[in-house]
Scaffold this motif. Structure first.
Motif, PDB file in Angstrom:
ATOM      1  N   ALA A 122      -6.998  -2.007  -6.446  1.00 50.59           N
ATOM      2  CA  ALA A 122      -7.243  -3.455  -6.561  1.00 50.59           C
ATOM      3  C   ALA A 122      -6.918  -3.977  -7.962  1.00 50.59           C
ATOM      4  O   ALA A 122      -6.426  -5.096  -8.113  1.00 50.59           O
ATOM      5  CB  ALA A 122      -8.695  -3.767  -6.206  1.00 50.59           C
ATOM      6  N   LYS A 123      -7.175  -3.167  -8.976  1.00 53.41           N
ATOM      7  CA  LYS A 123      -6.962  -3.599 -10.365  1.00 53.41           C
ATOM      8  C   LYS A 123      -5.556  -3.308 -10.885  1.00 53.41           C
ATOM      9  O   LYS A 123      -5.230  -3.712 -11.999  1.00 53.41           O
ATOM     10  CB  LYS A 123      -7.990  -2.933 -11.282  1.00 53.41           C
ATOM     11  CG  LYS A 123      -9.389  -3.432 -11.062  1.00 53.41           C
ATOM     12  CD  LYS A 123     -10.352  -2.741 -12.010  1.00 53.41           C
ATOM     13  CE  LYS A 123     -11.764  -3.263 -11.822  1.00 53.41           C
ATOM     14  NZ  LYS A 123     -12.701  -2.638 -12.765  1.00 53.41           N
ATOM     15  N   ALA A 124      -4.749  -2.626 -10.102  1.00 53.91           N
ATOM     16  CA  ALA A 124      -3.396  -2.285 -10.558  1.00 53.91           C
ATOM     17  C   ALA A 124      -2.609  -3.559 -10.837  1.00 53.91           C
ATOM     18  O   ALA A 124      -2.675  -4.526 -10.075  1.00 53.91           O
ATOM     19  CB  ALA A 124      -2.679  -1.442  -9.508  1.00 53.91           C
ATOM     20  N   ASN A 132      -0.900   2.196   0.685  1.00 50.22           N
ATOM     21  CA  ASN A 132      -1.770   1.429   1.581  1.00 50.22           C
ATOM     22  C   ASN A 132      -2.569   2.403   2.447  1.00 50.22           C
ATOM     23  O   ASN A 132      -2.468   3.619   2.297  1.00 50.22           O
ATOM     24  CB  ASN A 132      -0.962   0.424   2.408  1.00 50.22           C
ATOM     25  CG  ASN A 132       0.010   1.069   3.367  1.00 50.22           C
ATOM     26  OD1 ASN A 132      -0.092   2.245   3.721  1.00 50.22           O
ATOM     27  ND2 ASN A 132       0.984   0.297   3.823  1.00 50.22           N
ATOM     28  N   ALA A 133      -3.358   1.876   3.356  1.00 48.05           N
ATOM     29  CA  ALA A 133      -4.221   2.703   4.205  1.00 48.05           C
ATOM     30  C   ALA A 133      -3.435   3.699   5.052  1.00 48.05           C
ATOM     31  O   ALA A 133      -3.956   4.751   5.432  1.00 48.05           O
ATOM     32  CB  ALA A 133      -5.073   1.815   5.105  1.00 48.05           C
ATOM     33  N   ASN A 134      -2.162   3.402   5.343  1.00 50.40           N
ATOM     34  CA  ASN A 134      -1.316   4.299   6.131  1.00 50.40           C
ATOM     35  C   ASN A 134      -0.576   5.320   5.272  1.00 50.40           C
ATOM     36  O   ASN A 134       0.216   6.100   5.785  1.00 50.40           O
ATOM     37  CB  ASN A 134      -0.300   3.496   6.941  1.00 50.40           C
ATOM     38  CG  ASN A 134      -0.958   2.596   7.942  1.00 50.40           C
ATOM     39  OD1 ASN A 134      -1.979   2.956   8.536  1.00 50.40           O
ATOM     40  ND2 ASN A 134      -0.420   1.406   8.125  1.00 50.40           N
ATOM     41  N   GLY A 135      -0.786   5.270   3.951  1.00 55.41           N
ATOM     42  CA  GLY A 135      -0.119   6.195   3.053  1.00 55.41           C
ATOM     43  C   GLY A 135       1.270   5.757   2.638  1.00 55.41           C
ATOM     44  O   GLY A 135       1.992   6.514   1.999  1.00 55.41           O
ATOM     45  N   GLU A 136       1.646   4.534   2.991  1.00 56.48           N
ATOM     46  CA  GLU A 136       2.979   4.015   2.621  1.00 56.48           C
ATOM     47  C   GLU A 136       2.905   3.408   1.228  1.00 56.48           C
ATOM     48  O   GLU A 136       1.912   2.785   0.863  1.00 56.48           O
ATOM     49  CB  GLU A 136       3.412   2.943   3.617  1.00 56.48           C
ATOM     50  CG  GLU A 136       3.512   3.443   5.036  1.00 56.48           C
ATOM     51  CD  GLU A 136       3.554   2.329   6.060  1.00 56.48           C
ATOM     52  OE1 GLU A 136       4.157   2.555   7.115  1.00 56.48           O
ATOM     53  OE2 GLU A 136       2.958   1.252   5.825  1.00 56.48           O
ATOM     54  N   TRP A 137       3.968   3.576   0.459  1.00 53.08           N
ATOM     55  CA  TRP A 137       4.028   2.991  -0.872  1.00 53.08           C
ATOM     56  C   TRP A 137       4.395   1.528  -0.769  1.00 53.08           C
ATOM     57  O   TRP A 137       5.348   1.177  -0.071  1.00 53.08           O
ATOM     58  CB  TRP A 137       5.074   3.712  -1.730  1.00 53.08           C
ATOM     59  CG  TRP A 137       4.666   5.107  -2.100  1.00 53.08           C
ATOM     60  CD1 TRP A 137       5.207   6.254  -1.627  1.00 53.08           C
ATOM     61  CD2 TRP A 137       3.636   5.481  -3.012  1.00 53.08           C
ATOM     62  NE1 TRP A 137       4.573   7.330  -2.179  1.00 53.08           N
ATOM     63  CE2 TRP A 137       3.599   6.882  -3.044  1.00 53.08           C
ATOM     64  CE3 TRP A 137       2.733   4.777  -3.795  1.00 53.08           C
ATOM     65  CZ2 TRP A 137       2.707   7.600  -3.853  1.00 53.08           C
ATOM     66  CZ3 TRP A 137       1.834   5.483  -4.584  1.00 53.08           C
ATOM     67  CH2 TRP A 137       1.828   6.876  -4.597  1.00 53.08           C
ATOM     68  N   VAL A 138       3.626   0.684  -1.425  1.00 48.89           N
ATOM     69  CA  VAL A 138       3.906  -0.748  -1.490  1.00 48.89           C
ATOM     70  C   VAL A 138       3.811  -1.193  -2.942  1.00 48.89           C
ATOM     71  O   VAL A 138       3.017  -0.672  -3.709  1.00 48.89           O
ATOM     72  CB  VAL A 138       2.945  -1.573  -0.601  1.00 48.89           C
ATOM     73  CG1 VAL A 138       3.136  -1.254   0.871  1.00 48.89           C
ATOM     74  CG2 VAL A 138       1.487  -1.354  -0.990  1.00 48.89           C
ATOM     75  N   ARG A 139       4.637  -2.137  -3.286  1.00 50.50           N
ATOM     76  CA  ARG A 139       4.616  -2.685  -4.640  1.00 50.50           C
ATOM     77  C   ARG A 139       3.688  -3.882  -4.659  1.00 50.50           C
ATOM     78  O   ARG A 139       3.782  -4.761  -3.812  1.00 50.50           O
ATOM     79  CB  ARG A 139       6.030  -3.079  -5.068  1.00 50.50           C
ATOM     80  CG  ARG A 139       6.096  -3.503  -6.508  1.00 50.50           C
ATOM     81  CD  ARG A 139       7.521  -3.662  -6.990  1.00 50.50           C
ATOM     82  NE  ARG A 139       7.607  -2.914  -8.227  1.00 50.50           N
ATOM     83  CZ  ARG A 139       8.697  -2.400  -8.732  1.00 50.50           C
ATOM     84  NH1 ARG A 139       9.830  -2.519  -8.083  1.00 50.50           N
ATOM     85  NH2 ARG A 139       8.672  -1.758  -9.859  1.00 50.50           N
ATOM     86  N   LYS A 140       2.771  -3.887  -5.603  1.00 52.06           N
ATOM     87  CA  LYS A 140       1.838  -5.000  -5.723  1.00 52.06           C
ATOM     88  C   LYS A 140       2.559  -6.222  -6.275  1.00 52.06           C
ATOM     89  O   LYS A 140       3.487  -6.130  -7.007  1.00 52.06           O
ATOM     90  CB  LYS A 140       0.679  -4.644  -6.649  1.00 52.06           C
ATOM     91  CG  LYS A 140      -0.363  -3.786  -5.946  1.00 52.06           C
ATOM     92  CD  LYS A 140      -1.593  -3.642  -6.749  1.00 52.06           C
ATOM     93  CE  LYS A 140      -2.418  -4.894  -6.633  1.00 52.06           C
ATOM     94  NZ  LYS A 140      -3.662  -4.871  -7.353  1.00 52.06           N
TER      95      LYS A 140
END
Length: 140
Positions: A122-124, A132-140
């Protein structure tokens, strides 16, 4: 009197433990061991930050960090970055364990780890990669 099935009893005990954790865990507790771990993490962060910023590193959903894209790390630095990631992950695991112990509830370690994982994601900063919850990488 009928007895509750073992699985139901286990679930009730787990829920009681989680309720106790939610109501009583001091995540900001400080001991000499915790302070030493945090000091090492802060010193290491300056070396890791450029690799979070360029997307090579990411925050995992389980409270660790990962070398997400090794191609973004110059070959000459790759071994050093991998060593930093391993050191950081050792310290993160030790931090979760020590916070649980300092609270007098070593059984809370997994819950403390999950709480820290959520907080760090959350603080990134914007632009960093997180799982994410599925283990996929997402860019904030």
């Amino acid at each position: 009197m009928k007895r509750a099935p073992a699985s139901l009893l286990g679930l009730c005990l787990m829920l009681l433990s989680l309720c106790a954790y939610a109501q009583g865990a001091n995540l900001d507790i400080d001991t000499p061991t915790i302070a030493a771990i945090k000091t090492a993490q802060q010193a290491r962060h300056a070396q890791l930050k450029p690799f979070y910023d360029n997307g090579a590193l990411g925050l995992t959903r389980d409270g660790l960090i990962a070398l997400r894209d090794a191609s973004l790390v110059p070959l000459a630095q790759r071994a050093a970055v991998q060593a930093l990631v391993a050191e950081e992950n050792r310290d993160r695991v030790a931090l979760y364990r020590e916070i649980a112990r300092a609270n007098g509830h070593p059984e809370w370690e997994a819950d403390i780890r999950a709480t820290f994982a959520s907080r760090w994601i959350a603080k990134a900063p914007s632009g960093w990669y997180v799982q994410n919850a599925n283990g996929e990488w997402v860019r904030k």
